[in-house]
Motif scaffolding. Sequence first.
Motif, PDB file in Angstrom:
ATOM      1  N   PRO A   1       0.833  -1.241  -0.056  1.00  0.00           N
ATOM      2  CA  PRO A   1       0.016   0.158  -0.009  1.00  0.00           C
ATOM      3  C   PRO A   1       0.903   1.181   0.091  1.00  0.00           C
ATOM      4  CG  PRO A   1      -0.295  -1.089   2.282  1.00  0.00           C
ATOM      5  CD  PRO A   1       0.581  -1.919   1.144  1.00  0.00           C
ATOM      6  N   ALA A   2       1.921   1.263   0.400  1.00  0.00           N
ATOM      7  CA  ALA A   2       2.911   2.489   0.448  1.00  0.00           C
ATOM      8  C   ALA A   2       4.411   2.030   0.152  1.00  0.00           C
ATOM      9  CB  ALA A   2       2.917   3.174   1.870  1.00  0.00           C
ATOM     10  N   SER A   3       4.874   2.796  -0.547  1.00  0.00           N
ATOM     11  CA  SER A   3       6.563   2.298  -1.055  1.00  0.00           C
ATOM     12  C   SER A   3       7.357   2.505   0.362  1.00  0.00           C
ATOM     13  CB  SER A   3       6.897   3.029  -2.239  1.00  0.00           C
ATOM     14  OG  SER A   3       7.098   4.418  -1.604  1.00  0.00           O
ATOM     15  N   LEU A   4       8.423   1.867   0.087  1.00  0.00           N
ATOM     16  CA  LEU A   4       9.577   1.959   0.909  1.00  0.00           C
ATOM     17  C   LEU A   4      10.106   3.665   1.324  1.00  0.00           C
ATOM     18  CD1 LEU A   4      11.422   0.756   3.266  1.00  0.00           C
ATOM     19  CD2 LEU A   4      12.928   0.254   1.410  1.00  0.00           C
ATOM     20  N   GLU A   5      10.259   4.021   0.096  1.00  0.00           N
ATOM     21  CA  GLU A   5      10.417   5.547   0.035  1.00  0.00           C
ATOM     22  C   GLU A   5       9.520   6.498   0.480  1.00  0.00           C
ATOM     23  OE1 GLU A   5      10.358   3.442  -2.751  1.00  0.00           O
ATOM     24  OE2 GLU A   5      12.465   3.589  -3.620  1.00  0.00           O
ATOM     25  N   ALA A   6       8.270   6.088   0.504  1.00  0.00           N
ATOM     26  CA  ALA A   6       7.300   7.174   0.971  1.00  0.00           C
ATOM     27  C   ALA A   6       7.219   6.744   2.731  1.00  0.00           C
ATOM     28  CB  ALA A   6       5.791   6.725   0.448  1.00  0.00           C
ATOM     29  N   VAL A   7       7.214   5.588   3.086  1.00  0.00           N
ATOM     30  CA  VAL A   7       7.510   5.462   4.498  1.00  0.00           C
ATOM     31  C   VAL A   7       8.824   6.234   5.068  1.00  0.00           C
ATOM     32  CG1 VAL A   7       7.753   3.566   6.320  1.00  0.00           C
ATOM     33  CG2 VAL A   7       6.225   3.314   4.552  1.00  0.00           C
ATOM     34  N   ALA A   8       9.865   5.678   4.367  1.00  0.00           N
ATOM     35  CA  ALA A   8      11.240   6.443   5.018  1.00  0.00           C
ATOM     36  C   ALA A   8      11.071   7.774   4.825  1.00  0.00           C
ATOM     37  CB  ALA A   8      12.392   5.938   4.026  1.00  0.00           C
ATOM     38  N   GLY A   9      10.502   8.644   3.812  1.00  0.00           N
ATOM     39  CA  GLY A   9      10.051  10.109   3.499  1.00  0.00           C
ATOM     40  C   GLY A   9       9.299  10.455   4.931  1.00  0.00           C
ATOM     41  N   PHE A  10       8.245   9.745   4.989  1.00  0.00           N
ATOM     42  CA  PHE A  10       7.491  10.130   6.170  1.00  0.00           C
ATOM     43  C   PHE A  10       8.389  10.214   7.652  1.00  0.00           C
ATOM     44  CE2 PHE A  10       4.273   9.119   9.693  1.00  0.00           C
ATOM     45  CZ  PHE A  10       3.388  10.163   9.284  1.00  0.00           C
ATOM     46  N   THR A  11       8.745   8.969   7.814  1.00  0.00           N
ATOM     47  CA  THR A  11       9.557   8.974   8.885  1.00  0.00           C
ATOM     48  C   THR A  11      10.791   9.999   9.184  1.00  0.00           C
ATOM     49  OG1 THR A  11       9.323   6.330   8.857  1.00  0.00           O
ATOM     50  CG2 THR A  11      10.862   7.282  10.488  1.00  0.00           C
ATOM     51  N   GLY A  12      11.459  10.233   8.167  1.00  0.00           N
ATOM     52  CA  GLY A  12      12.509  11.233   8.344  1.00  0.00           C
ATOM     53  C   GLY A  12      11.997  12.659   8.486  1.00  0.00           C
ATOM     54  N   ALA A  13      10.706  13.003   7.656  1.00  0.00           N
ATOM     55  CA  ALA A  13      10.021  14.315   8.012  1.00  0.00           C
ATOM     56  C   ALA A  13       9.591  14.304   9.222  1.00  0.00           C
ATOM     57  CB  ALA A  13       9.283  14.677   6.866  1.00  0.00           C
ATOM     58  N   PHE A  14       8.905  13.251   9.745  1.00  0.00           N
ATOM     59  CA  PHE A  14       8.135  13.204  10.983  1.00  0.00           C
ATOM     60  C   PHE A  14       9.086  13.746  12.210  1.00  0.00           C
ATOM     61  CE2 PHE A  14       7.137  10.937  14.823  1.00  0.00           C
ATOM     62  CZ  PHE A  14       6.110  11.611  15.239  1.00  0.00           C
ATOM     63  N   GLY A  15      10.328  12.923  11.960  1.00  0.00           N
ATOM     64  CA  GLY A  15      11.141  13.094  13.290  1.00  0.00           C
ATOM     65  C   GLY A  15      11.791  14.306  13.161  1.00  0.00           C
ATOM     66  N   PHE A  16      12.207  14.899  12.271  1.00  0.00           N
ATOM     67  CA  PHE A  16      12.936  16.297  12.266  1.00  0.00           C
ATOM     68  C   PHE A  16      11.975  17.483  12.489  1.00  0.00           C
ATOM     69  CE2 PHE A  16      16.184  13.996   9.449  1.00  0.00           C
ATOM     70  CZ  PHE A  16      17.091  14.112  10.459  1.00  0.00           C
ATOM     71  N   GLY A  17      10.809  17.400  11.739  1.00  0.00           N
ATOM     72  CA  GLY A  17       9.781  18.384  11.951  1.00  0.00           C
ATOM     73  C   GLY A  17       9.269  18.279  13.535  1.00  0.00           C
ATOM     74  N   ALA A  18       9.213  17.167  14.095  1.00  0.00           N
ATOM     75  CA  ALA A  18       8.548  17.128  15.451  1.00  0.00           C
ATOM     76  C   ALA A  18       9.761  17.737  16.353  1.00  0.00           C
ATOM     77  CB  ALA A  18       8.335  15.686  15.803  1.00  0.00           C
ATOM     78  N   ALA A  19      11.222  17.286  15.944  1.00  0.00           N
ATOM     79  CA  ALA A  19      12.136  17.893  16.602  1.00  0.00           C
ATOM     80  C   ALA A  19      12.353  19.484  17.004  1.00  0.00           C
ATOM     81  CB  ALA A  19      13.422  17.308  16.335  1.00  0.00           C
ATOM     82  N   ILE A  20      11.764  19.832  15.451  1.00  0.00           N
ATOM     83  CA  ILE A  20      11.953  21.427  15.356  1.00  0.00           C
ATOM     84  C   ILE A  20      10.783  21.937  16.357  1.00  0.00           C
ATOM     85  CG2 ILE A  20      11.633  23.371  13.805  1.00  0.00           C
ATOM     86  CD1 ILE A  20      12.786  21.587  11.629  1.00  0.00           C
ATOM     87  N   VAL A  21       9.584  21.443  16.377  1.00  0.00           N
ATOM     88  CA  VAL A  21       8.585  21.912  17.007  1.00  0.00           C
ATOM     89  C   VAL A  21       8.649  21.877  18.537  1.00  0.00           C
ATOM     90  CG1 VAL A  21       5.869  21.732  17.325  1.00  0.00           C
ATOM     91  CG2 VAL A  21       6.959  21.626  14.717  1.00  0.00           C
ATOM     92  N   ASN A  22       9.368  20.669  18.890  1.00  0.00           N
ATOM     93  CA  ASN A  22       9.564  20.304  20.132  1.00  0.00           C
ATOM     94  C   ASN A  22      10.559  21.403  21.026  1.00  0.00           C
ATOM     95  OD1 ASN A  22       8.678  18.770  22.396  1.00  0.00           O
ATOM     96  ND2 ASN A  22      11.066  17.893  22.343  1.00  0.00           N
ATOM     97  N   GLU A  23      11.593  21.752  19.998  1.00  0.00           N
ATOM     98  CA  GLU A  23      12.577  22.742  20.498  1.00  0.00           C
ATOM     99  C   GLU A  23      11.898  24.088  20.528  1.00  0.00           C
ATOM    100  OE1 GLU A  23      15.737  22.572  21.984  1.00  0.00           O
ATOM    101  OE2 GLU A  23      15.210  20.857  22.370  1.00  0.00           O
ATOM    102  N   MET A  24      11.076  24.562  19.680  1.00  0.00           N
ATOM    103  CA  MET A  24      10.357  25.736  19.633  1.00  0.00           C
ATOM    104  C   MET A  24       9.413  25.954  20.668  1.00  0.00           C
ATOM    105  SD  MET A  24       9.718  26.258  15.486  1.00  0.00           S
ATOM    106  CE  MET A  24       8.461  27.716  15.660  1.00  0.00           C
ATOM    107  N   LEU A  25       8.777  24.776  21.225  1.00  0.00           N
ATOM    108  CA  LEU A  25       7.835  24.927  22.057  1.00  0.00           C
ATOM    109  C   LEU A  25       8.485  24.734  23.636  1.00  0.00           C
ATOM    110  CD1 LEU A  25       4.665  22.909  20.591  1.00  0.00           C
ATOM    111  CD2 LEU A  25       4.921  25.495  21.020  1.00  0.00           C
ATOM    112  N   GLY A  26       9.750  24.337  23.438  1.00  0.00           N
ATOM    113  CA  GLY A  26      10.319  23.801  24.871  1.00  0.00           C
ATOM    114  C   GLY A  26       9.741  22.555  25.373  1.00  0.00           C
TER     115      GLY A  26
END
Length: 181
Positions: free
Chosen positions: A50-75
């Motif tokens: 249902p989802a390619s490996l590239e899509a899952v890996a892209g989702f995981t990478g963007a999720f991790g870095f995006g959440a880290a940025i938001v987490n640091e901005m919010l403290g």
Amino acid sequence: MTLHGVDTVQVVATGTLIFLIIGGSGVGVLALALVGSGLLHLGHPDVDGPASLEAVAGFTGAFGFGAAIVNEMLGGRTPGMIAAAVAGGVLAAVPTAWLAARLSRAARNMRTDATPTRSHLAGATGLVVTPIPTDGYGEVRVRLAGQPVKLNARADRPLPVGARIFVVEALSETSVHVETY
């Protein structure tokens, strides 16, 4: 760093560190999916599910870095702030996964020109690079599908180096019969 004579150390929140590890692993899997499957023959490109490996890996990478940025901005020290960081990571990850899936599918399904064969040699023009004797072979350089190709060549009469030629017939995959052009 000192603050009023007291040494302080900048501490990264545990949630941010976890999100960075998730993002880094996603990028690692994405690199392996894009490079490894072609070079190392890992996996089978036709079995995506249902989802390619590239899509899952892209989702995981963007999720991790995006959440880290938001987490640091919010403290992010409270569960509510970490939940907000997760939501921010998902907002970054969904379009990234969609784009990774589209780009990888486009790369896999890219159309290419047909491989030239000896039938494509007839009609090609070029130059003599090694003199062609009457009863033997010399060499010519022609352009085939935009690429220079060096071939063995025969002619009805001797041809000197630099003579412009026209391929009359392909005698084999690597030899041709030519005339002056």
